[in-house]
Design a protein around this motif. Sequence first.
Motif, short mmCIF file in Angstrom:
data_model
loop_
_atom_site.label_atom_id
_atom_site.label_comp_id
_atom_site.label_asym_id
_atom_site.label_seq_id
_atom_site.Cartn_x
_atom_site.Cartn_y
_atom_site.Cartn_z
N MET A 1 -6.55 7.93 4.15
CA MET A 1 -6.64 6.90 3.85
C MET A 1 -6.94 5.86 5.03
N PRO A 2 -8.20 5.17 4.85
CA PRO A 2 -8.85 4.60 5.95
C PRO A 2 -7.89 3.30 6.52
N ASP A 3 -8.35 2.37 7.45
CA ASP A 3 -7.83 1.34 7.71
C ASP A 3 -8.12 0.35 6.82
N VAL A 4 -7.28 -0.04 5.83
CA VAL A 4 -7.27 -0.97 4.81
C VAL A 4 -7.33 -2.33 5.15
N ARG A 5 -6.85 -2.68 6.33
CA ARG A 5 -7.38 -4.17 6.45
C ARG A 5 -8.71 -4.45 6.56
N LYS A 6 -9.61 -3.65 6.89
CA LYS A 6 -10.86 -3.92 7.16
C LYS A 6 -11.68 -4.32 5.88
N PRO A 7 -11.66 -3.49 4.99
CA PRO A 7 -12.28 -3.54 3.63
C PRO A 7 -12.08 -4.65 2.80
N ALA A 8 -12.84 -5.44 2.12
CA ALA A 8 -12.40 -6.45 1.48
C ALA A 8 -11.64 -5.62 -0.01
N ARG A 9 -11.28 -6.16 -0.90
CA ARG A 9 -10.33 -5.81 -2.09
C ARG A 9 -11.33 -4.69 -2.85
N ALA A 10 -10.96 -3.69 -2.77
CA ALA A 10 -11.59 -2.60 -3.50
C ALA A 10 -11.28 -2.29 -4.87
N ALA A 11 -11.02 -3.32 -5.68
CA ALA A 11 -10.63 -3.13 -7.06
C ALA A 11 -11.74 -2.64 -7.87
N MET A 12 -11.60 -1.95 -9.13
CA MET A 12 -12.59 -1.47 -9.71
C MET A 12 -12.73 -1.80 -11.03
N ALA B 1 -1.38 4.25 7.08
CA ALA B 1 -0.72 4.05 5.72
C ALA B 1 0.06 5.20 5.35
N ILE B 2 0.93 5.07 4.32
CA ILE B 2 1.68 6.04 3.56
C ILE B 2 0.99 6.34 2.60
N VAL B 3 0.40 7.32 1.77
CA VAL B 3 -0.34 7.71 0.70
C VAL B 3 0.53 8.94 -0.13
N ALA B 4 0.40 8.62 -1.28
CA ALA B 4 0.78 9.57 -2.29
C ALA B 4 -0.36 9.66 -3.57
N ILE B 5 -0.29 10.75 -4.31
CA ILE B 5 -0.75 10.87 -5.50
C ILE B 5 -0.22 10.96 -6.66
N LEU B 6 -0.22 10.17 -7.66
CA LEU B 6 0.61 10.41 -8.92
C LEU B 6 -0.24 10.74 -10.03
N ALA B 7 0.43 11.28 -11.13
CA ALA B 7 -0.27 11.25 -12.52
C ALA B 7 0.36 10.65 -13.49
N ASP B 8 0.09 9.96 -14.23
CA ASP B 8 0.74 9.18 -15.33
C ASP B 8 0.98 10.17 -16.49
N PRO B 9 1.90 9.85 -17.46
CA PRO B 9 2.37 10.79 -18.58
C PRO B 9 1.12 11.24 -19.38
N THR B 10 -0.08 10.34 -19.16
CA THR B 10 -1.29 11.05 -20.21
C THR B 10 -2.18 11.60 -19.15
N GLY B 11 -1.78 12.02 -17.99
CA GLY B 11 -2.66 12.95 -17.33
C GLY B 11 -3.58 12.56 -15.99
N ALA B 12 -3.72 10.85 -16.26
CA ALA B 12 -4.62 10.43 -15.17
C ALA B 12 -4.17 10.23 -13.87
N PRO B 13 -4.78 10.83 -12.86
CA PRO B 13 -4.30 10.75 -11.44
C PRO B 13 -4.53 9.06 -10.89
N VAL B 14 -3.64 8.89 -9.96
CA VAL B 14 -3.68 7.69 -9.41
C VAL B 14 -3.11 7.71 -8.05
#
Length: 301
Positions: A1-12, A276-289
């Motif tokens: 995970m990068p230094d997330v203070r620098k980028p603006a909101r990376a909403a998608m 940062a502390i990072v983890a990867i989840l999957a919702d019950p329908t299989g989508a990773p986030v």
Amino acid sequence: MPDVRKPARAAMIGLAALLVAAAGTASAADRYWPPIVDPPTGQYTPGRWVWADLVTADVAAAADFYGKVFGWTFETYGGEDDRDTYTLALADGLPIGGLVFDQRAMKGKTPSARWIGLMSVPDVRAAADAVTKGGGQVMVAPTMLGERGETAVFKDPEGTLFGVVRSKNGDPADYVGDLNEWIWLDLWTADVEQATKFYSAVAGYQVLPLEQQGLRSGAHLLSGNYVRAGVMQKNDPSVSAVWLPYLRVADAKATADKARAAGGKVLREPVSMGRAIVAILADPTGAPVGIVQLPGMEAQR
């Protein structure tokens, strides 16, 4: 995970027009597509990812999960048939994405939902031309979708789905995502050089190579003097290339525990990566986030 203070909101922004147009009883043009911003801003941030749509075979299960784990609320538009509806997702009252039904997101008994992202571009048709010239595919040609604006969906040279949009009402304000909002995304790819060249041609990104950072090596994509996304080298050839979005959370471990309790999976346990502390989840329908916890007071901003 990068230094997330620098980028603006990376909403998608994501779009399931490809799947909707081929699957449903309503065409993509007939479906209600809410605006990206309300009230309009009239301002644009090319290269920024500004919305997110989840394509899933079980909208109700997905909504239940994201509501329990991240506190999202939802508004559904359309008829009683899931194939005709659009479900808007809100974080603390702010629209940040949507959920769209598609039965093909269930392969046999294995759920395979996916978040699909769109970036803001000044010219959707020019982006489509760049995709074709760069070895990608146009899956949905530039189309006006209601209040959302002109949109197209593509595959990059590795077959990874993404899209672009020229919002009808402008882009959201450019800021670092708050808790339970999108804050970052990575493309995990087998060929960092090819991927950065391709996306630079499509969206005009500048490329900043990264030094090896533990599990991360690759490059950052920049626009408007902000880091917008990462392009990371994947080390397992059996894993498909993917765009992985990240949500900002106050406590990564607590969020991972909530995800398990809500029927999801923890694909990668929380781990420290730089600041940062990072983890990867999957919702019950299989989508990773992905989820990201920032240190100290930053998580409370």
